[in-house]
Write an enzyme that holds these catalytic residues in place. Structure first.
Site, PDB file in Angstrom:
ATOM      1  N   GLY A   1       3.122  -0.254   3.836  1.00  0.00           N
ATOM      2  CA  GLY A   1       2.452  -1.187   2.948  1.00  0.00           C
ATOM      3  C   GLY A   1       2.715  -2.633   3.311  1.00  0.00           C
TER       4      GLY A   1
ATOM      5  CB  SER B   1      -0.968   0.012   1.184  1.00  0.00           C
ATOM      6  OG  SER B   1      -2.103  -0.757   0.872  1.00  0.00           O
TER       7      SER B   1
ATOM      8  CE1 TYR C   1      -4.916   2.287   4.020  1.00  0.00           C
ATOM      9  CE2 TYR C   1      -5.660   0.143   3.250  1.00  0.00           C
ATOM     10  CZ  TYR C   1      -4.740   1.168   3.232  1.00  0.00           C
ATOM     11  OH  TYR C   1      -3.637   1.087   2.403  1.00  0.00           O
ATOM     12  CB  SER C   2     -11.959   0.724   1.582  1.00  0.00           C
ATOM     13  OG  SER C   2     -12.440  -0.061   0.507  1.00  0.00           O
ATOM     14  CG  ASN C   3      -6.631  -2.296  -0.215  1.00  0.00           C
ATOM     15  OD1 ASN C   3      -5.593  -1.661  -0.268  1.00  0.00           O
ATOM     16  ND2 ASN C   3      -6.870  -3.196   0.733  1.00  0.00           N
TER      17      ASN C   3
ATOM     18  CG  PHE D   1      -6.743 -12.006   1.291  1.00  0.00           C
ATOM     19  CD1 PHE D   1      -6.516 -13.105   0.474  1.00  0.00           C
ATOM     20  CD2 PHE D   1      -6.263 -10.771   0.889  1.00  0.00           C
ATOM     21  CE1 PHE D   1      -5.818 -12.973  -0.716  1.00  0.00           C
ATOM     22  CE2 PHE D   1      -5.558 -10.626  -0.294  1.00  0.00           C
ATOM     23  CZ  PHE D   1      -5.342 -11.733  -1.105  1.00  0.00           C
TER      24      PHE D   1
END
Length: 401
Positions: free
Chosen positions: A352, A110, A209-211, A173
Site C-alpha cells: 500500500g 491499499s 487496478y482501480s481504487n 492526482f
C-alpha cells in the site's frame, strides 16, 4: 503548517538492481512521490534484541535509508514458529532526529483492501452478498462512468480489479504536484464516486487496478448491512483478531494515534520535503485509509491464511487469481496479490502507498510473514533502485526467516 526540508542535489548511488519479489505497493492507492535527506550517522539499524549482531535483514533495512533514499524504515518478520523480530532504520522525525519507533503506527494505504475484501467475503458466506451479482443489484444508478455497463460488472470483478472502472485517484492526482492541495481536504465516498463517474471506463474483463472498485465494495457492504463501513472493519476483523494498534480513522481525524514515525511527501512545486503525517485520509476510505503496524499486519495475514477470518470456500475464492500482465508472474485474487518467491512458492499479501508511507508485505502457507514500511514514496526518492531493494528485503525475510 507542514514542516519542509530542502532536498539536496546529490548524485545517485549505483546499486545492483535485485528483483526477486514484485512490489505490489507500486500500483496501490496514491502511488506518487516523496524523498528526504538522512545523514549516514542517522541511518542506525536496531534489531529487536539488544546487543544482537546485525543479521541480513538488519543490513538490508539499513540500506533503504539515506540522503537519496527514505528517511526511515521499520519492519516486522515472523518465522514459522511464530517468533517476531522488529527492525528500524533511519530517523522518525527529520526535524528533531528522533528514532523510528519499534513497530510504530503507519498509514497502510491499499493494504486496507485486504480488510475490505474480507468483510465482503464474510457477507458472501452469510448470504447477503453474491459475488456474481451485478453492482447494479446493490447500488442501482450509482455507477455512471461512460464506457461501462454497471449491469455487466459483478462484485467479484470489483474485488478482482477486472471491472473496467476508471480510478478516481487518477482524477485527483494526475501529477505529483497535485498531491499537497488534498492534504487537509475531507471527501465523502460519493464525492469520490462523482470523480470516477466523470471519467471514461472500458468494458469489464481485463485486469486494471482501480481504487473505485473498493470504494464500491465498501458502499455495497454498507448497503446490505445498514452499518458504517468503518464499523464493519472494526468489529469483524480488528476486534476479532485483537489488533490493538490497527484502526479506521474517524471522520475528520488527521493525526496518527500513539507512537509513529513521521511520513514525508515531496512538494514537486518547491522541491521541498513536506511533513505529510497529518492528513485527511478520507479519499482512501475502503480502498486505503487504515492505520496499523508491521506487527499487526503480520498477525492479520497469518490469521487470514490460517482460516481464522474466512471459511475455506471464501478463502479459496480470495486466492483464485488472474494475471496482472501477460509478461508478469504477479497475480491478483480478491484483494490479495500472489507473488513468486526467489526460494520457490509464493507470498500472499497486498502492499500500500499513500503520501508519507509505503508498505510491502507477504505471508507464506508455511507460517512466515513479513511487513516493511518506509516513510516516503518511491516517486519522491532520488535513487529509484530502492523500490526493488524493499521488495528483496521482504523476499529474503520470507525465504530465510
Amino acid at each position: 503548517m507542514s514542516t519542509s526540508v530542502s532536498v539536496p542535489n546529490r548524485p545517485t548511488r549505483s546499486r545492483r538492481r535485485i528483483v526477486t519479489i514484485a512490489t505490489a505497493a507500486a500500483i496501490a492507492a496514491g502511488g506518487l512521490a516523496a524523498a528526504g535527506p538522512v545523514t549516514a550517522a542517522q541511518a542506525e539499524t536496531r534489531p529487536d534484541a539488544i546487543g544482537q549482531r546485525p543479521d541480513a535483514i538488519s543490513q538490508r533495512i539499513d540500506a533503504l535509508v539515506g540522503p537519496d533514499r527514505h528517511p526511515g524504515a521499520l519492519a516486522a518478520v515472523r518465522d514459522q514458529r511464530g517468533r517476531t523480530r522488529h527492525y528500524t532504520a533511519g530517523v522518525g522525525d527529520l526535524r528533531t532526529g528522533a528514532k523510528v519507533p519499534r513497530n510504530g503506527k503507519v498509514r497502510i494505504g491499499s493494504a486496507s483492501k485486504m480488510f475490505a475484501s474480507v468483510v465482503v467475503l464474510q457477507l458472501v458466506d452469510e448470504g447477503t452478498v453474491d459475488l456474481d451479482a451485478s453492482v447494479e443489484t446493490y447500488l442501482p444508478g450509482l455507477v455512471r462512468s461512460p464506457g461501462v455497463d454497471p449491469d455487466a460488472i459483478t462484485v467479484r470483478q470489483l474485488l478482482q480489479h477486472t471491472s473496467g472502472l476508471p480510478d478516481y485517484t487518477d482524477s485527483m492526482f494526475p501529477k505529483m504536484i497535485d498531491i499537497p492541495p488534498y492534504q487537509h481536504i475531507y471527501l465523502e465516498p460519493r464525492d469520490l464516486l462523482d470523480m470516477a463517474n466523470a471519467m471514461e471506463g472500458r468494458p469489464a474483463g481485463t485486469w486494471s487496478y482501480s481504487n473505485t472498485n473498493y470504494l464500491l465494495a465498501g458502499l455495497i457492504a454498507q448497503r446490505v448491512t445498514g452499518r458504517p463501513f468503518n464499523e464493519l472493519v472494526t468489529t469483524r476483523i480488528i476486534e476479532r483478531l485483537g489488533l490493538r494498534h490497527t484502526y479506521a480513522p474517524e471522520v475528520g481525524e488527521e493525526g496518527i494515534r500513539g507512537r509513529h514515525p513521521k511520513g514525508y511527501q515531496l512538494d514537486d512545486a518547491t522541491k521541498e520535503l513536506l511533513d505529510f503525517t497529518r492528513m485527511d485520509p478520507s479519499w482512501g476510505w475502503a480502498a486505503g485509509q487504515l492505520i496499523s503496524t508491521p506487527g499487526d499486519l503480520n498477525t492479520f495475514l497469518r490469521a487470514l491464511l490460517d482460516g481464522k477470518l474466512l471459511k475455506p470456500e471464501q478463502l479459496a475464492e480470495m486466492r483464485t487469481t488472474v494475471a496482472v500482465h501477460p509478461q508478469s508472474d504477479l497475480r491478483y485474487g480478491l484483494g490479495l496479490f500472489s507473488t513468486p518467491l526467489s526460494c520457490g512458492g509464493v507470498a500472499w499479501g497486498h502492499g500500500g502507498d499513500i503520501p508519507g508511507y509505503s508498505t510491502t508485505n507477504g505471508a507464506t502457507d508455511d507460517g512466515r510473514a513479513a511487513t516493511l514500511t518506509v516513510t516516503s514514496l518511491t516517486g519522491s526518492v532520488t535513487d529509484k533502485s530502492v523500490a526493488a531493494e524493499r521488495a528483496a528485503l521482504v523476499d529474503a525475510a520470507l525465504c530465510t526467516g
